[in-house]
Design a protein around this motif. Structure first.
Motif, PDB file in Angstrom:
ATOM      1  N   GLY A 167      -1.893 147.819 109.168  1.00  0.00           N
ATOM      2  CA  GLY A 167      -3.164 148.025 109.846  1.00  0.00           C
ATOM      3  C   GLY A 167      -3.929 149.178 109.217  1.00  0.00           C
ATOM      4  O   GLY A 167      -5.133 149.317 109.434  1.00  0.00           O
ATOM      5  N   GLU A 217      -7.707 141.700 106.972  1.00  0.00           N
ATOM      6  CA  GLU A 217      -7.118 142.874 107.620  1.00  0.00           C
ATOM      7  C   GLU A 217      -6.596 142.546 109.014  1.00  0.00           C
ATOM      8  O   GLU A 217      -6.836 143.273 109.962  1.00  0.00           O
ATOM      9  CB  GLU A 217      -8.149 143.999 107.655  1.00  0.00           C
ATOM     10  N   ASP A 218      -5.861 141.446 109.115  1.00  0.00           N
ATOM     11  CA  ASP A 218      -5.392 141.023 110.427  1.00  0.00           C
ATOM     12  C   ASP A 218      -3.928 141.399 110.670  1.00  0.00           C
ATOM     13  O   ASP A 218      -3.186 140.704 111.337  1.00  0.00           O
ATOM     14  CB  ASP A 218      -5.601 139.520 110.609  1.00  0.00           C
ATOM     15  N   SER A 220      -1.269 144.615 111.967  1.00  0.00           N
ATOM     16  CA  SER A 220      -1.333 145.872 112.708  1.00  0.00           C
ATOM     17  C   SER A 220      -0.017 146.630 112.696  1.00  0.00           C
ATOM     18  O   SER A 220      -0.002 147.825 112.443  1.00  0.00           O
ATOM     19  CB  SER A 220      -1.777 145.614 114.144  1.00  0.00           C
TER      20      SER A 220
END
Length: 191
Positions: A123, A146-147, A149
């Motif tokens: 993330g 950017e998925d 985390s």
């Protein structure tokens, strides 16, 4: 012309590029602003998998401390400790003709060195990509987005054999547990 892929997509590599025998696989990333007071070091690792989806042993695992595998057909460029700058952070050189017949997949992963111990995860990483290119042009590119985390390891993509030809698949699968989790999944027993 570059083929841009989305997660899960696959594309021919050698069939659509006759005569292609050697490729470079570049992996790149940037770190977002990070205030944890510890260095942020990402590492590319390569798993040389047989038909059962496992490596045959330590020789099937290529990384900065074991930079050559598959009888010299897969070579890691070395560790980039900072990821600073644009372009490829680490590169892997693959001689497709020299890859031993028992290797069906060459899987590319990126891990955060001691990510869990340092409180770091994907993330905090942006602009991650994998690209396949040769000396004259970029052939394939997969931008990860950017998925992620909580993940500390990513399987980014893979080269694989299908009906005598090499193909590329955009994977984009995240793992918790860092490099150790990936190694265990691919048949290497680590701590």
């Amino acid at each position: 012309m570059v083929v841009s892929l989305a997660k899960g997509q696959k594309v021919d590599l050698t069939k659509s590029n006759p005569g292609l025998t050697k490729v470079n696989v570049g992996l790149g990333w940037d770190t977002n602003k990070y205030d944890g007071g510890k260095d942020f070091d990402l590492d590319a690792s390569i798993f040389l998998l047989e038909g059962n989806g496992k490596v045959t042993g330590a020789e099937g695992f290529v990384f900065y401390n074991n930079s050559t595998g598959a009888n010299g057909s897969v070579v890691h460029s070395g560790d980039n400790l900072t990821g600073a700058g644009t372009g490829d952070d680490e590169v892997v050189y693959v001689d497709l003709q020299m890859v031993p017949a028992n290797i069906e997949k060459i899987t590319f992963a990126v891990t955060i060195h001691d990510g869990e111990g340092r409180g770091q995860n994907f993330g905090m990483v942006s602009n991650a990509f994998i690209r396949v290119f040769n000396e004259s042009s970029e052939l394939i590119r997969y931008d990860l987005g950017e998925d992620f985390s909580i993940e500390t390891a990513l399987v980014v993509g893979e080269l694989y054999r299908h009906n005598g030809e090499w193909k590329f698949a955009a994977i984009g699968s995240g793992y918790q547990g860092g490099l150790a989790a990936l190694c265990n999944d691919f048949g290497l027993q680590v701590g």
